[in-house]
Design an enzyme around this catalytic site. Sequence first.
Site: not given
Length: 265
Positions: A70, A177
């Site tokens: 992440c 992302c």
Amino acid sequence: MKIALMDSGNGLLAAAAAVHRLRPDADLVLSSDPDGMPWGPRTPEDIVAHALDCARSAAALAPDALIVACNTASVHALAAIRAELEPAIPVIGTVPAIKPAAAAGGPVAIWATPGTTGSPYQRGLIRDFAAGVEVTEVPCPGLADAVQYADSAAVNAAVAAAAALTPRNVRSVVLGCTHYELVAERIRAAVQPLLSPAVPRLTLYGSAEAVAAQTLRRIGAAPAPGAAPSGRLTVLLSGREGSIDPASLTYPEGRSLVEAAAVRP
């Protein structure tokens, strides 16, 4: 061998699938936080708290390594997670692939969440790894959430909006992302037709493959893609053992992990 991965939601699927391709004999632990997601709008202190809880749940199963799959958690919580778990458990963070994209030559677009776009963290990466290269930061509001819930219409709308902000002369797009890697080909399909005819085929740069390879290096394990698929899959949902959510099964990465687990003895 056991590799754990953590993320607020299904952004960890791309890295998990990459690890599975390199070592189909490795046990995988997927630790996400459905009770606390999304992490992006939270304060840095709150992100650290949620990420630490997610990391601790995974660490309780004694993995050989933990991947923080992440970007948001890597920015805000990686140091705290490493301080608590290392050296007993190596912790590998996720960094947008700005360095290889810039090395291949610009112009480059970086697609990222609105909170990351323009942030000191991302600007620092651009300064350190893309000096002299034309770089455009492209915010992608709503895209990570749309991917998380497999909302195809919302994915298409968010991708189209970001594509419209992407310069027509870019050679590559950095997927800043981890969620975006799950819809990489949809991103390519939206951007490529908008590019100048002089631009060669668009190159997309994700982080999953590099993170998986780095994880094996950290624990001294060699890739063995031909190994027997004997690894087991454990899913932790805010610390509780459960199953991969149905939305994740709309992506090949999620299906591949579940299908592989289904044939285990």
